[in-house]
Design a protein around this motif. Structure first.
Motif, short mmCIF file in Angstrom:
data_model
loop_
_atom_site.label_atom_id
_atom_site.label_comp_id
_atom_site.label_asym_id
_atom_site.label_seq_id
_atom_site.Cartn_x
_atom_site.Cartn_y
_atom_site.Cartn_z
N ASP A 66 1.07 -1.13 0.14
CA ASP A 66 0.62 -0.08 -0.12
C ASP A 66 0.70 1.05 0.39
O ASP A 66 2.33 1.20 0.08
N ARG A 67 0.45 2.45 0.04
CA ARG A 67 1.24 4.05 0.83
C ARG A 67 2.78 3.66 1.36
O ARG A 67 3.13 4.36 0.77
N GLN A 68 2.13 3.36 2.37
CA GLN A 68 3.13 3.23 3.37
C GLN A 68 4.20 2.01 3.14
O GLN A 68 5.10 2.28 4.23
N GLU A 69 3.46 0.91 2.63
CA GLU A 69 4.58 -0.26 3.43
C GLU A 69 4.46 -1.87 2.34
O GLU A 69 3.38 -1.68 1.59
N GLN B 126 5.02 -4.93 2.04
CA GLN B 126 4.83 -7.04 2.89
C GLN B 126 6.00 -7.60 1.37
O GLN B 126 4.79 -8.03 1.47
N ASN C 82 9.19 0.11 4.95
CA ASN C 82 8.25 1.68 4.77
C ASN C 82 8.48 2.55 3.89
O ASN C 82 9.70 3.00 2.84
N ILE C 83 7.68 3.14 2.86
CA ILE C 83 7.75 4.26 2.39
C ILE C 83 8.79 5.61 2.99
O ILE C 83 9.38 6.51 2.28
#
Lengths: 287, 366
Positions: free
Chosen positions: B255-258, B260, B278-279
């Motif tokens: 997603d935008r942040q992370e 995995q 992470n971002i």
């Protein structure tokens, strides 16, 4: 200003590094009681300022504080307005003009009154409108101490970007005359904002900006920020000092405390251990 | 020399683009144009911007080299055509065109004039999604078998709302507004599906447009995908887009942040097992920040493309692919009319049936 300010991102599902953590936090802090419990821990750690957005849930916190004046006699609020998503969502749902109608006191009846009073919307002065919006946001803090009132970064940076710098003056004048408060400006673009505030004659302003050793979310880079701290006259509040976990807390706080001028540091935490440890580190590196 | 740029449309995205472009050291905002006299009045009074209520007037008065178009989606095709006829480089908000034949003809027109045509799919400029593309395209996940693409957020939460976003003929709706991002990311990270099936596209609150879309995506490779988008989901603070990709060597969720990643076997510098990025580690610095680095990065990329220093990462061509997938979904939904309407009862009658069955069983025993 106090050296240590307690922030509120953790209460509203804001986490710059993980959506999962953000969701877990917003579930954990789903009611005002859970927020109040953490705020009480911050006060135990000798933190005296809650720097918070104007999210509607904050209204429940301020109600609680008003009902318990003895317990919270030392607590001050530094409101940060507006809660940006409230505005952005209203604008996406209703369009700009109806969004204003929704956000003004009494669900826009005041705007209706202005229109009925013979002043067309096109002629409506932005200054008057801004003052009405500030008053609407400040309503939840009535009777409480708010010595500094901040303009949120989305608004500060939008005004900065489009070149509407006079609005900063309007904000500063209104919070001083109506609330006897100093204006603060939250920004993600510190070097550019310093120039703009100087241009409209705001002297030695309080500016809250991202300052961290990792250079994360610091447009122009770490060196531009370090130069700004050396060269400009202003009162910096450092936020995002931990860069969303990219740096160890000790290293992060040692760096920020070692910078010239930084007057205050705002941080958010949810656990007793993190609150006490961060406060201890700031005290240790500030002495 | 700064690029003399006009900006058309002062809605939520237009105002944001205005602030970003106006802060860019290589852009000069020569004029802004919108039909709303209130906004124009406020800008005219409080900034140095040249404001126009009429596009032809802006085009004839300002010697523009480029234009940013942030008007309702329905108008994109006509306005982009006009801009190309004036030999302007174009940055157009997403989705590109409602009719994919317009998307293709404008892409050809742009190429024949050697102009830059970019579309505002800003997630292509987010570090985590770029990293996901790298990992998938360098076969870290092995052979891809399935992709789940999701977009959720709070736009329409009750049965009102009067903006163009909730009007079908203006190009509103969850498919164009929300699902388009997820579709474009699937195209960006993996590939463009050549068929779709089982589409459900229907309203929860809106009178005129869909609030949720679900569809099965079928790729030329044989991989499958599921698209899910719902813009009436206020459990999210703002729009949230997530892709989960399964391959023969692992799984990736982004997603935008992370990001995995779980790998079965080591690949490149990645050992087997879990990896999280992470971002904060994956973000390139920008010169101005508003709402997210990606919004500034895409405008800076537009400038770099005009200067001939980069190949467009979100071009008319790639946006045309997204338009063609959107169009397949629209056509597929028309064949699935049973899914058009939601039952008006809040909860299905399952519990009543259960108790009836139980009471029947008890009475049968006694």
């Amino acid at each position: 200003m106090e050296r240590v300010l307690f922030g509120d991102n953790q209460f509203f599902g804001v986490n710059h590094a993980s959506e999962e953590k953000a969701r877990a936090q917003s579930i954990h802090f789903r009611d005002a009681e859970s927020i109040i419990r953490v705020l009480d821990i911050a006060m135990e750690a000798d933190i005296k300022v809650f720097m918070c957005t104007t999210h509607t849930k904050i209204g429940e916190i301020t109600d609680h504080v008003r009902k318990n004046p003895a317990k919270y006699k030392q607590l001050e609020f530094y409101p940060c307005m507006p809660y940006a998503h409230k505005y952005a969502n209203a604008m996406a749902e209703h369009g700009p003009v109806d969004a204003l109608r929704q956000l003004l006191p009494n669900n826009g009846s005041m705007m209706g009154a202005i229109v009925k009073g013979g002043i067309s919307l096109a002629g409506l002065n932005v200054k008057g409108l801004a003052e009405l919006l500030i008053d609407a946001e400040m309503n939840m803090f009535h009777g409480l101490r708010t010595p500094v009132i901040f303009l949120q970064n989305v608004v500060t940076d939008l005004l900065l970007g489009i070149g509407f710098h006079e609005a900063f003056r309007t904000f500063a004048d209104h919070v001083r005359t109506k609330y006897n408060a100093e204006a603060g400006f939250i920004t993600m673009n510190l070097p550019a904002l310093l120039v703009a505030l100087k241009e409209v004659g705001i002297i030695n302003p309080i500016i809250c900006s991202t300052i961290n050793k990792a250079g994360f979310r610091m447009p122009g880079g770490l060196s531009a920020y370090e130069n700004a701290l050396k060269e400009h006259e202003f009162r910096p509040v450092a936020m995002s000092v931990l860069a969303s976990g990219a740096i160890s807390p000790k290293e992060a706080i040692e760096y920020v405390c070692g910078l010239p001028k930084v007057e205050s540091i705002v941080f958010g935490a949810s656990t007793r251990q993190n609150i006490f440890e961060t406060k201890r580190l700031i005290d240790a590196f500030s002495s | 020399m700064k690029i003399r740029t006009g900006l058309l449309g002062l809605g939520k995205m237009g105002i944001s683009h205005l602030a970003i472009a106006n802060s860019h050291p290589e852009i000069e905002i020569s004029g802004v144009c919108d039909s709303n006299p209130i906004l124009l009045g406020a800008l005219r009074k409080n900034t140095d911007l040249h404001c126009y209520q009429n596009l032809s007037e802006m085009l004839s008065s300002e010697r523009l080299e480029a234009i940013i178009i942030a008007t309702p989606s329905r108008s994109h095709a006509e306005l982009v055509k006009l801009a190309l006829n004036h030999n302007l480089h174009v940055f157009c908000e997403k989705p590109f065109c409602l009719d994919p034949t317009d998307s293709m003809s404008l892409t050809k027109e742009m190429a024949s004039r050697s102009l830059v045509g970019q579309v505002g799919y800003h997630f292509r400029f987010v570090g985590t999604f770029q990293k996901a593309r790298e990992l998938v395209r360098s076969n870290h996940l092995g052979r891809i078998n399935h992709i789940r693409a999701e977009a959720y957020g709070p736009v329409v939460l009750r049965p009102r709302g009067k903006t163009w976003r909730t009007q079908r003929h203006e190009g509103g709706g969850c498919l164009y507004d929300y699902a388009s991002h997820a579709i474009d990311l699937v195209n960006f990270i993996y590939d463009t599906p050549d068929r779709v099936s089982g589409t459900v596209k229907r309203s929860i609150f809106s009178r005129d447009v869909e609030d949720e879309v679900y569809s099965t995506l079928l790729f030329p490779s044989g991989a499958t995908g599921q698209l899910a988008a719902n813009w009436s989901d206020d459990s999210h603070r703002k729009m949230s887009v997530r892709l989960t990709i399964w391959g023969s060597n692992g799984r990736l969720s982004v997603d935008r942040q992370e990001l995995q990643l779980h790998l079965k076997s080591p690949c490149g510098t990645y050992r087997e097992g879990w990896h999280v990025e992470n971002i904060t580690q994956l973000t390139e610095p920008t010169s101005y920040y508003l709402r997210g680095e990606e919004y500034s990065a895409q405008i800076d990329h537009f400038v770099q493309c005009i200067a001939g220093k980069a190949e467009c990462r979100s071009s008319f061509m790639t946006a045309s692919s997204a338009d063609s997938v959107i169009n397949m979904i629209v056509e597929d939904a028309q064949g699935n009319c049973h899914a058009d309407e939601l039952q008006t009862t809040a909860v299905p009658a399952a519990s009543r049936t259960f108790f009836h069955a139980l009471s029947n069983r008890i009475s049968a025993r006694s």
